[in-house]
Scaffold this active site. Structure first.
Site, PDB file in Angstrom:
ATOM      1  N   GLU A 159      78.170  -9.794  -5.610  1.00 19.13           N
ATOM      2  CA  GLU A 159      78.749  -9.506  -4.308  1.00 19.13           C
ATOM      3  C   GLU A 159      80.257  -9.741  -4.356  1.00 19.13           C
ATOM      4  O   GLU A 159      80.911  -9.865  -3.333  1.00 19.13           O
ATOM      5  CB  GLU A 159      78.094 -10.346  -3.209  1.00 19.13           C
ATOM      6  CG  GLU A 159      78.127 -11.841  -3.398  1.00 19.13           C
ATOM      7  CD  GLU A 159      77.428 -12.577  -2.260  1.00 19.13           C
ATOM      8  OE1 GLU A 159      78.092 -12.776  -1.226  1.00 19.13           O
ATOM      9  OE2 GLU A 159      76.259 -12.949  -2.419  1.00 19.13           O
ATOM     10  N   CYS A 190      73.270 -12.550  -2.296  1.00 13.22           N
ATOM     11  CA  CYS A 190      72.840 -13.343  -3.453  1.00 13.22           C
ATOM     12  C   CYS A 190      71.538 -12.859  -4.074  1.00 13.22           C
ATOM     13  O   CYS A 190      71.076 -13.426  -5.060  1.00 13.22           O
ATOM     14  CB  CYS A 190      72.722 -14.812  -3.058  1.00 13.22           C
ATOM     15  SG  CYS A 190      74.263 -15.507  -2.414  1.00 13.22           S
ATOM     16  N   THR A 201      81.343 -25.396  -0.748  1.00  6.16           N
ATOM     17  CA  THR A 201      80.238 -24.651  -1.377  1.00  6.16           C
ATOM     18  C   THR A 201      80.758 -23.451  -2.154  1.00  6.16           C
ATOM     19  O   THR A 201      80.045 -22.461  -2.329  1.00  6.16           O
ATOM     20  CB  THR A 201      79.202 -24.196  -0.332  1.00  6.16           C
ATOM     21  OG1 THR A 201      79.807 -23.286   0.590  1.00  6.16           O
ATOM     22  CG2 THR A 201      78.638 -25.373   0.435  1.00  6.16           C
ATOM     23  N   SER A 217      72.364 -19.486   8.847  1.00  2.91           N
ATOM     24  CA  SER A 217      72.017 -19.197   7.456  1.00  2.91           C
ATOM     25  C   SER A 217      71.015 -20.208   6.923  1.00  2.91           C
ATOM     26  O   SER A 217      70.046 -19.845   6.236  1.00  2.91           O
ATOM     27  CB  SER A 217      73.273 -19.188   6.589  1.00  2.91           C
ATOM     28  OG  SER A 217      73.006 -18.636   5.318  1.00  2.91           O
ATOM     29  N   HIS A 261      67.451 -20.240  -5.187  1.00  5.71           N
ATOM     30  CA  HIS A 261      68.853 -19.901  -4.971  1.00  5.71           C
ATOM     31  C   HIS A 261      69.495 -21.108  -4.303  1.00  5.71           C
ATOM     32  O   HIS A 261      68.988 -21.611  -3.295  1.00  5.71           O
ATOM     33  CB  HIS A 261      68.986 -18.671  -4.076  1.00  5.71           C
ATOM     34  CG  HIS A 261      70.356 -18.516  -3.489  1.00  5.71           C
ATOM     35  ND1 HIS A 261      71.478 -18.416  -4.277  1.00  5.71           N
ATOM     36  CD2 HIS A 261      70.785 -18.486  -2.197  1.00  5.71           C
ATOM     37  CE1 HIS A 261      72.545 -18.311  -3.498  1.00  5.71           C
ATOM     38  NE2 HIS A 261      72.148 -18.361  -2.239  1.00  5.71           N
ATOM     39  N   LYS A 271      65.616 -28.696   1.059  1.00  7.50           N
ATOM     40  CA  LYS A 271      65.193 -28.542   2.454  1.00  7.50           C
ATOM     41  C   LYS A 271      64.051 -27.534   2.573  1.00  7.50           C
ATOM     42  O   LYS A 271      63.080 -27.756   3.294  1.00  7.50           O
ATOM     43  CB  LYS A 271      66.375 -28.095   3.320  1.00  7.50           C
ATOM     44  CG  LYS A 271      67.457 -29.145   3.518  1.00  7.50           C
ATOM     45  CD  LYS A 271      68.591 -28.575   4.352  1.00  7.50           C
ATOM     46  CE  LYS A 271      69.713 -29.582   4.551  1.00  7.50           C
ATOM     47  NZ  LYS A 271      70.840 -29.017   5.347  1.00  7.50           N
ATOM     48  N   ASN A 326      78.415 -22.865  -5.912  1.00  7.15           N
ATOM     49  CA  ASN A 326      77.689 -21.650  -5.560  1.00  7.15           C
ATOM     50  C   ASN A 326      78.187 -20.480  -6.399  1.00  7.15           C
ATOM     51  O   ASN A 326      79.389 -20.202  -6.440  1.00  7.15           O
ATOM     52  CB  ASN A 326      77.889 -21.346  -4.068  1.00  7.15           C
ATOM     53  CG  ASN A 326      76.976 -20.249  -3.569  1.00  7.15           C
ATOM     54  OD1 ASN A 326      76.147 -19.717  -4.303  1.00  7.15           O
ATOM     55  ND2 ASN A 326      77.120 -19.915  -2.302  1.00  7.15           N
ATOM     56  N   SER A 335      71.629 -13.413   1.882  1.00  7.13           N
ATOM     57  CA  SER A 335      71.942 -13.355   3.312  1.00  7.13           C
ATOM     58  C   SER A 335      72.065 -11.923   3.783  1.00  7.13           C
ATOM     59  O   SER A 335      72.446 -11.021   3.048  1.00  7.13           O
ATOM     60  CB  SER A 335      73.239 -14.115   3.593  1.00  7.13           C
ATOM     61  OG  SER A 335      73.065 -15.497   3.385  1.00  7.13           O
TER      62      SER A 335
END
Length: 403
Positions: free
Chosen positions: A79, A111, A152, A201, A233, A242, A275, A308
């Site tokens: 990207e 991504c 990030t 997000s 990812h 999470k 990232n 995303s």
């Protein structure tokens, strides 16, 4: 026919900034960066590195002459594309000296791009069993100085050879996948930096994983107990944790302990790079394979890809017997060990150095960059690349030295 990852390589630039020191300069408690989002170091790309050079550097370490002859498809997920028309894959094809009888295209969906490339590669190999496909994921994550997303950021690339009878991992089917039009992260063509709704997000990432997991279980009949690990990812390393914790109540205490422990191991490389968008999932996989010496042949690993905007996919792979013999652990250890730390002020200066947007002629000093493949400048609106290892564009290097 078994199809999967035969080889995997990695590259990140030689510069980084320490997240503790960045936190201090931003008047933030260091734990917010090192624990809250789970990052220790952020890779920084100098002007001599862009998505093309990083992808080529990642591929150089894994390709032999037989690969170069048999690869007939180059799929480049990114990207951070450098051209609105010409695919980054075409540049890499030349820099690596691949067989001219090949397709080369760029794949884009935030991504998710490298995962889309893998799925396309599987279809190609199924129809052309003797072929090999080079799948690339390469990105520079940029949000801007003093922004909410600054911590990030990162830069790096992954290269994979996908083939039949692979040496490292066999992909299993089916996949679970879904799409929804969500404005959680995007970068308009006029902007060099991304826009993000961080809260949305995070919510969408977890929701996509949960929905994909439910769909995957219905398709396969597999449960948490059937997996040795999950690779995610990782826009930041706590994000994957999470999502994983959202489904752990379905398994036993032993399942939770195993999957959480392996997630931590799989995040080691990402913690020290940041990232890298399309390559992030596969960097997590590589970290797991190279840093967990107890991972057994035949282990099943779940892979969750999220791009995303949004597209998500959950699929799985099994490790082949003797897979560790085909990794490059020492080479990657040296890559990390030889990086150079820069101060926060130096990082800010590098970040603000940009290529001209009007096509002006530019020459860059590639001798400060230890990488084999570098961006040496711009001439006639075209980026000029050098492969020091093969001598491609070597005459330009010599001319630069003489001046």
């Amino acid at each position: 026919m078994e199809i999967g990852i035969d080889k995997i390589g990695f590259y990140t630039p030689h510069l980084y900034v320490d997240m503790n020191k960045l936190a201090y300069e931003r008047n933030v408690e260091p734990e917010k960066f090192t624990i809250g989002i789970g990052q220790e170091k952020m890779a920084i790309a100098p002007l001599t590195q862009d998505p093309v050079t990083m992808a080529a550097n990642a591929a150089l370490e894994i390709l032999d002459e037989e690969d170069k002859e048999k690869i007939d498809f180059v799929l480049f997920g990114t990207e951070s594309g450098i051209d609105q028309s010409k695919s980054a894959a075409v540049y890499v094809h030349r820099l690596l000296g691949l067989n001219a009888q090949a397709r080369a295209v760029e794949v884009k969906q935030a991504c998710y791009g490298a995962t889309a490339a893998i799925q396309m590669a599987k279809g190609h190999i199924a129809l052309n069993p003797e072929s090999r496909v080079l799948v690339l994921g390469s990105d520079i994550a940029r949000y801007g100085l003093n922004t909410g997303g600054e911590a990030t950021q990162g830069a790096g690339a992954i290269a994979m050879v996908v083939s039949k009878d692979p040496s490292i991992m066999v992909f299993e089917g089916p996949s679970a996948y879904l799409t929804d039009d969500v404005m959680d992260f995007w970068r308009p063509a006029y902007s060099g930096e991304a826009f993000v709704d961080g809260k949305l997000s995070n919510e969408q990432y977890i929701a996509f994983f949960s929905r994909a997991w439910d769909q995957y279980k219905a398709k396969t009949g597999l449960e948490l107990a059937d997996f040795d690990a999950f690779s995610f990812h990782l826009p930041y390393t706590k994000m994957g944790k999470k999502a994983l914790k959202a489904v752990l109540d379905e398994g036993s205490e032993a399942d939770s302990e195993r999957l959480l422990a392996n997630h931590q191991i799989g995040a080691i490389y990402n913690r020290n790079v940041g990232n890298i968008y399309t390559a992030s999932l596969y960097l997590s996989l590589l970290s797991l394979l190279e840093q967990n010496e107890d991972l057994q042949d035949g282990s099943r690993i779940g892979l969750f890809s999220y791009g995303s905007g949004a597209v998500g996919e959950l699929f799985a792979g099994r490790l082949k017997n003797g897979y560790r013999e085909h990794l490059h652990v020492e080479r990657h250890r040296e890559l990390f060990a030889t990086r150079k730390e820069v101060t926060v002020s130096e990082y800010e200066e590098i970040f603000q150095e940009t290529l001209p947007t009007d096509g002006s002629r530019l020459e860059l000093d590639i001798h400060q960059d230890p990488a084999n493949v570098c961006l040496s400048g711009i001439e006639g609106h075209a980026r000029q690349y050098v492969n020091k290892a093969s001598g491609i564009r070597e005459e330009k290097v010599a001319a630069h030295v003489e001046r």
